[in-house]
Design a protein around this motif. Structure first.
Motif, short mmCIF file in Angstrom:
data_model
loop_
_atom_site.label_atom_id
_atom_site.label_comp_id
_atom_site.label_asym_id
_atom_site.label_seq_id
_atom_site.Cartn_x
_atom_site.Cartn_y
_atom_site.Cartn_z
N SER A 170 -0.68 46.36 -6.10
CA SER A 170 0.31 45.45 -5.51
C SER A 170 1.02 44.59 -6.55
CB SER A 170 -0.37 44.54 -4.48
OG SER A 170 -1.33 43.70 -5.11
N PHE A 171 0.62 44.73 -7.82
CA PHE A 171 1.21 43.90 -8.88
C PHE A 171 2.70 44.21 -8.99
CE2 PHE A 171 2.10 42.53 -13.23
CZ PHE A 171 1.37 41.35 -13.32
N PRO A 172 3.56 43.18 -8.99
CA PRO A 172 5.01 43.42 -9.03
C PRO A 172 5.45 44.14 -10.31
CG PRO A 172 4.53 41.17 -8.34
CD PRO A 172 3.24 41.75 -8.85
N SER A 173 6.49 44.95 -10.18
CA SER A 173 7.10 45.58 -11.35
C SER A 173 7.95 44.56 -12.08
CB SER A 173 7.96 46.76 -10.91
OG SER A 173 9.10 46.28 -10.18
N ALA A 174 8.40 44.92 -13.28
CA ALA A 174 9.27 44.02 -14.04
C ALA A 174 10.54 43.71 -13.24
CB ALA A 174 9.63 44.65 -15.39
N PHE A 175 11.09 44.73 -12.58
CA PHE A 175 12.28 44.51 -11.75
C PHE A 175 11.98 43.55 -10.61
CE2 PHE A 175 15.01 45.60 -8.13
CZ PHE A 175 16.26 45.46 -8.71
N ASP A 176 10.81 43.71 -9.98
CA ASP A 176 10.43 42.81 -8.88
C ASP A 176 10.31 41.37 -9.38
OD1 ASP A 176 10.32 44.90 -7.09
OD2 ASP A 176 8.18 45.26 -7.39
N TRP A 177 9.74 41.19 -10.57
CA TRP A 177 9.59 39.84 -11.13
C TRP A 177 10.95 39.20 -11.37
CZ3 TRP A 177 5.48 37.20 -10.51
CH2 TRP A 177 4.20 37.73 -10.65
N VAL A 178 11.86 39.97 -11.95
CA VAL A 178 13.20 39.43 -12.24
C VAL A 178 13.92 39.06 -10.94
CG1 VAL A 178 15.48 40.00 -13.16
CG2 VAL A 178 13.42 40.65 -14.43
N THR A 179 13.81 39.92 -9.94
CA THR A 179 14.44 39.64 -8.65
C THR A 179 13.85 38.38 -8.01
OG1 THR A 179 14.85 42.00 -8.29
CG2 THR A 179 14.94 40.56 -6.36
N MET A 180 12.51 38.27 -8.09
CA MET A 180 11.83 37.11 -7.53
C MET A 180 12.29 35.82 -8.22
SD MET A 180 7.70 36.36 -7.37
CE MET A 180 7.37 38.10 -7.08
N GLU A 181 12.44 35.87 -9.54
CA GLU A 181 12.88 34.68 -10.28
C GLU A 181 14.30 34.29 -9.91
OE1 GLU A 181 12.64 33.01 -14.85
OE2 GLU A 181 12.97 35.15 -14.53
N GLU A 182 15.17 35.29 -9.72
CA GLU A 182 16.56 35.00 -9.34
C GLU A 182 16.64 34.40 -7.94
OE1 GLU A 182 18.48 38.73 -9.80
OE2 GLU A 182 18.83 38.49 -11.97
N ASP A 187 14.04 32.80 -6.13
CA ASP A 187 13.29 31.56 -5.91
C ASP A 187 12.41 31.32 -7.14
OD1 ASP A 187 11.62 29.49 -5.12
OD2 ASP A 187 11.35 30.25 -3.08
N VAL A 188 12.89 30.52 -8.07
CA VAL A 188 12.17 30.33 -9.32
C VAL A 188 10.83 29.64 -9.10
CG1 VAL A 188 13.27 28.12 -9.87
CG2 VAL A 188 12.41 29.58 -11.72
N ASP A 189 10.74 28.76 -8.12
CA ASP A 189 9.46 28.09 -7.85
C ASP A 189 8.42 29.09 -7.37
OD1 ASP A 189 10.46 25.61 -8.58
OD2 ASP A 189 11.08 25.09 -6.54
N ASN A 190 8.81 29.99 -6.50
CA ASN A 190 7.89 31.02 -6.01
C ASN A 190 7.49 31.95 -7.15
OD1 ASN A 190 6.48 32.56 -3.92
ND2 ASN A 190 8.07 34.10 -4.28
N PHE A 191 8.45 32.29 -8.00
CA PHE A 191 8.17 33.12 -9.18
C PHE A 191 7.08 32.50 -10.04
CE2 PHE A 191 8.97 33.56 -13.74
CZ PHE A 191 8.91 34.94 -13.92
N GLU A 192 7.20 31.21 -10.30
CA GLU A 192 6.23 30.53 -11.15
C GLU A 192 4.86 30.46 -10.49
OE1 GLU A 192 8.04 26.82 -12.07
OE2 GLU A 192 9.41 27.67 -13.57
N ARG A 193 4.84 30.20 -9.17
CA ARG A 193 3.56 30.15 -8.44
C ARG A 193 2.87 31.50 -8.47
NH1 ARG A 193 6.54 27.03 -4.67
NH2 ARG A 193 6.88 28.90 -3.41
N GLU A 194 3.63 32.57 -8.24
CA GLU A 194 3.04 33.90 -8.22
C GLU A 194 2.55 34.32 -9.61
OE1 GLU A 194 2.38 36.49 -5.79
OE2 GLU A 194 2.26 34.51 -4.87
N MET A 195 3.30 33.96 -10.64
CA MET A 195 2.90 34.31 -12.00
C MET A 195 1.60 33.60 -12.36
SD MET A 195 3.94 36.33 -14.47
CE MET A 195 5.72 36.59 -14.28
N GLU A 196 1.48 32.34 -11.97
CA GLU A 196 0.24 31.61 -12.22
C GLU A 196 -0.93 32.23 -11.45
OE1 GLU A 196 0.95 27.56 -11.24
OE2 GLU A 196 2.37 27.22 -12.88
#
Length: 323
Positions: free
Chosen positions: A180-192, A194-203
């Motif tokens: 279920s780990f996001p792909s690089a494309f999924d991470w970039v899309t997530m950051e674009e 909702d950056v707060d959600n991106f940071e929470r998920e990365m942590e």
């Protein structure tokens, strides 16, 4: 050209092979963008920044900001043995080795692009064996990093003198990635989006061993290290840091660490030797690695602590004594 490391993992049996290429910098960037967890690319490029003094100075100012008005003793080292900055290119899925640094210095890393996950193994207190417990648990071995060699036309009877050696382990803190780990494309899309959600998920994924699982031998080693700590020590198996553009990360001496790139990243790795934090570590490290017998050791090298302002004198005496 740069040296690029490519790690290929067999998805069926988990076996890994490593290939090393000498490749043009421009071509290496292409490989970084095509990288994945099972076929990852990583390049450690030393010397590139020295060709641009303006950029090198700008990065030095960022690196030295937390140490305003403090010496960096490496500035006094002869240029041919002075540690240099390195550009780190990491494609998706790329990991560094699991290691702790030579010279026992304070390391620094400035993230310029992308995001990287860092995991740090915290050693037990000195009364419980300190970092030696970690070295043993990780089945570590030493790698020479810097040596003094005679200049061409010098005294051929003199052998090179090794001045530093790091510690490395063949274990990994990033062995298996959950489906279920996001792909690089999924991470970039997530950051674009909702950056707060991106940071929470990365942590979250950085700290969660069910998302990025260490190898079995690394997990055993982490538990062994944990058992060596005080019974009331509730610290986790490892500490996690998320490194994003603009961040300056400080890596303490004696701290084992390894990085993982969930998406392509560019960073600049460097190091410093401050008087109070690193001085004694670095002096004793060099004396030990160079196999000095400590006979007629200058008094200034016998100190177990140093104050600001003595760096040039210490380094001059150290190099003259060892070389």
């Amino acid at each position: 050209e740069v040296e690029m490391q490519r790690k290929i993992k067999d998805e069926d049996d988990g076996s890994k092979t490593t290939e090393i290429y000498d490749i043009a910098l421009q071509d290496s960037i292409h490989y970084m963008m095509e990288s994945s967890h099972c076929d990852s690319c990583f390049a450690f490029c030393e010397g590139l920044l020295q060709s641009s003094s303006k950029l090198s100075d700008a990065l030095m100012n960022i690196r030295e900001a937390p140490f305003s008005n403090h010496e960096n003793w490496f500035d006094y080292f002869p240029s041919k043995i002075r540690p240099t900055d390195a550009i780190i290119l990491a494609g998706t899925g790329a990991t560094s080795t699991l290691h702790r640094d030579p010279f026992e210095w304070t390391g620094t890393s400035i993230c310029l692009e992308g995001t990287k996950i860092w995991r740090f193994i915290l050693p037990p207190p000195e009364s419980k064996g300190g970092v030696a417990v970690v070295d043993e648990a990780l089945a570590s071995y030493r790698l020479d990093s810097i040596a003094w060699e005679e200049e061409e036309g010098g005294d051929d009877s003199k052998e090179s003198v090794v001045l530093s050696a790091g510690w490395q382990s063949d274990m990994t803190l990033y062995d298996v990635i959950d489906e279920s780990f996001p792909s690089a494309f999924d991470w970039v899309t997530m950051e674009e989006d909702d950056v707060d959600n991106f940071e929470r998920e990365m942590e979250r994924v950085g700290m969660d061993i069910s998302c990025i699982r260490p190898s079995t031998d690394a997990l055993d080693a982490l538990n062994q290290i944990g058992n060596a700590k005080d019974s009331d020590d509730s610290s986790p198996l490892f500490a996690t840091a998320i490194h994003q553009p603009g961040d300056l990360l400080l890596i303490p001496a004696h701290c084992w660490h390894q990085t993982y790139a969930p998406l392509p990243s560019v960073a600049v790795a460097s190091q410093r030797c401050g008087a109070k934090i690193d001085g004694d570590n670095v002096v004793q490290h060099i004396l030990e690695i160079a196999n000095c017998n400590n006979e007629e050791l200058p008094d200034i090298l016998k100190s177990d602590s140093y104050n600001e302002g003595v760096g040039k004198e210490v380094v001059t005496n150290l190099i003259e004594y060892v070389i």
